[in-house]
Design a protein around this motif. Structure first.
Motif, short mmCIF file in Angstrom:
data_model
loop_
_atom_site.label_atom_id
_atom_site.label_comp_id
_atom_site.label_asym_id
_atom_site.label_seq_id
_atom_site.Cartn_x
_atom_site.Cartn_y
_atom_site.Cartn_z
N GLY A 27 36.20 39.65 29.51
CA GLY A 27 36.83 40.95 29.30
C GLY A 27 36.99 41.78 30.55
N ILE A 28 36.45 41.31 31.68
CA ILE A 28 36.58 42.02 32.95
C ILE A 28 37.51 41.23 33.87
N ASP A 29 38.60 41.86 34.30
CA ASP A 29 39.56 41.19 35.18
C ASP A 29 39.03 41.08 36.60
N ARG A 30 38.50 42.18 37.12
CA ARG A 30 38.06 42.21 38.51
C ARG A 30 36.75 42.99 38.63
N PRO A 31 35.87 42.56 39.51
CA PRO A 31 34.68 43.36 39.79
C PRO A 31 35.07 44.65 40.53
N GLY A 87 23.19 51.17 48.65
CA GLY A 87 23.12 50.14 47.62
C GLY A 87 24.26 50.26 46.64
N ALA A 88 25.42 49.71 47.01
CA ALA A 88 26.58 49.73 46.13
C ALA A 88 26.55 48.50 45.24
N SER A 89 26.83 48.69 43.97
CA SER A 89 26.78 47.60 43.00
C SER A 89 28.14 46.95 42.84
N PHE A 90 28.15 45.62 42.75
CA PHE A 90 29.37 44.88 42.42
C PHE A 90 29.35 44.66 40.91
N LEU A 91 29.95 45.59 40.18
CA LEU A 91 29.92 45.53 38.72
C LEU A 91 31.00 44.60 38.18
N GLY A 92 30.69 43.95 37.06
CA GLY A 92 31.65 43.10 36.40
C GLY A 92 31.42 41.62 36.61
N LEU A 93 30.40 41.28 37.38
CA LEU A 93 30.08 39.87 37.64
C LEU A 93 29.04 39.37 36.63
#
Length: 344
Positions: free
Chosen positions: A125-129, A287-293
């Motif tokens: 359901g997530i196209d891109r992080p 600390g930036a998060s890579f969300l969607g992975l």
């Protein structure tokens, strides 16, 4: 924190590499008894660094050798093709293999995103992080995404970013029913390009606590918890904020050093200045998060020192503790409901 939490650390990337990562790792181990760490990088260098701190490897502190390093200027495609034994790639691979719950790297943002997306894949359901990070604001901080991973976004992708940002605000930052705003050139409904207006309609019809369009000043002084935008605008806003912070600091130093009177005033104001500096210190927001992975990846600032890198590790631990990827999937399913195919 759950028992057996293990985090993989890319110790070789970034401006300071293992010189920042190792002391930050040791501080985290002291603070969290249930934490285990895998230091990924040149084994000889890491063993020497640990010896300088009078620390040896153990069940909680393991070294995983990696023979390569991804340079900060290196193209993401080259890193994927020719740096399969880089400290960055090995750290992400450890998450994929289930040996680590998360990884932290201060390396090349583009290469890290490309590697993480290739190895871990995106959630259903997530196209891109998207990259998300807290920005200091009047009420503490505002979460903002995307900060540079996607220069152009569809309305559906902006909608997905809003879902992911809501989860992080709730799960990690303890914000109940977080307020979500869509960054625009004005608050009126007629403002913005077609993509923004379409995204606004999607959000208005969702179960999220969408409060409408917000402007740039609302990031810092508005009543909004999550600000959503594409990566081009988000990165410009972030870099503008960093530049403004440095400019204000320089102006203050210049004004307080003009003559003996201002220097005395500076001494009198020192407690206030120290408190102000601590409040806006970017190391506390690192600390930036890579969300969607399908896994947790935290990007530390490239020039992070040990204090800043420790903040990134703390972010990773909070996301592990609160099962952020799983909660994103659950909220996405709940928000989309029967209309999932139409919005994805």
């Amino acid at each position: 924190m759950s028992a057996g939490t293990t985090v993989a650390i890319d110790t070789m990337s970034g401006d300071q590499g293992y010189k920042a990562a190792v002391p930050a790792a040791l501080r985290s181990l002291d603070k969290h008894p249930e934490l285990s760490l895998i230091l990924v990088g040149d084994q000889a260098l890491l063993e020497r660094a640990l010896a300088e701190h009078k620390v040896k490897t153990s069940e909680r502190l393991v070294i995983q050798h990696a023979s390569q390093v991804v340079d900060m200027w290196e193209a993401p495609s080259k890193a994927l093709r020719s740096k399969k034994d880089s400290s960055m790639r090995v750290a992400v691979d450890l998450v994929h293999a289930g040996r680590a719950c998360a990884c932290v790297s201060a390396g090349n943002t583009g290469a890290l995103m490309a590697t993480a997306r290739f190895v871990l894949k995106t959630l259903p359901g997530i196209d891109r992080p998207a990259i998300i990070s807290p920005i200091p604001s009047r009420n503490g901080h505002t979460l903002m995404l995307d900060l540079g991973a996607n220069s152009e976004c569809t309305p559906e992708q902006l909608f997905q970013f809003a879902v992911m940002g809501s989860v992080l605000a709730s799960a990690v930052h303890g914000i109940d029913n977080p307020r979500v705003g869509l960054l625009n050139i004005g608050a009126e409904e007629i403002k913005g390009n077609p993509q923004i207006q379409w995204a606004g309609r999607l959000l208005s019809g969702s179960k999220l606590n969408y409060i409408g369009y917000v402007e740039g000043n609302d990031i810092y002084v508005g009543d909004v918890d999550v600000v959503v935008c594409d990566g081009f605008i988000g990165n410009v806003a972030l870099k503008t904020s960093e530049g403004l912070g440095k400019l204000i600091a320089q102006f203050l130093r210049e004004e307080f050093s003009r003559h003996w009177g201002t220097r005395l005033a500076g001494l009198a104001a020192m407690p206030v200045l120290k408190a102000f500096r601590k409040r806006v210190d970017p190391r506390n927001y690192n600390g930036a998060s890579f969300l969607g992975l399908q896994g947790i990846v935290i990007k530390s600032h490239g020039d992070a020192d040990a204090v800043a890198f420790h903040s990134a590790l703390e972010t990773a631990l909070l996301e592990v503790q609160n099962s952020v990827p799983r909660r994103i999937s659950n909220l996405l399913a709940s928000v989309l409901g029967e209309d999932a195919e139409a919005i994805q």
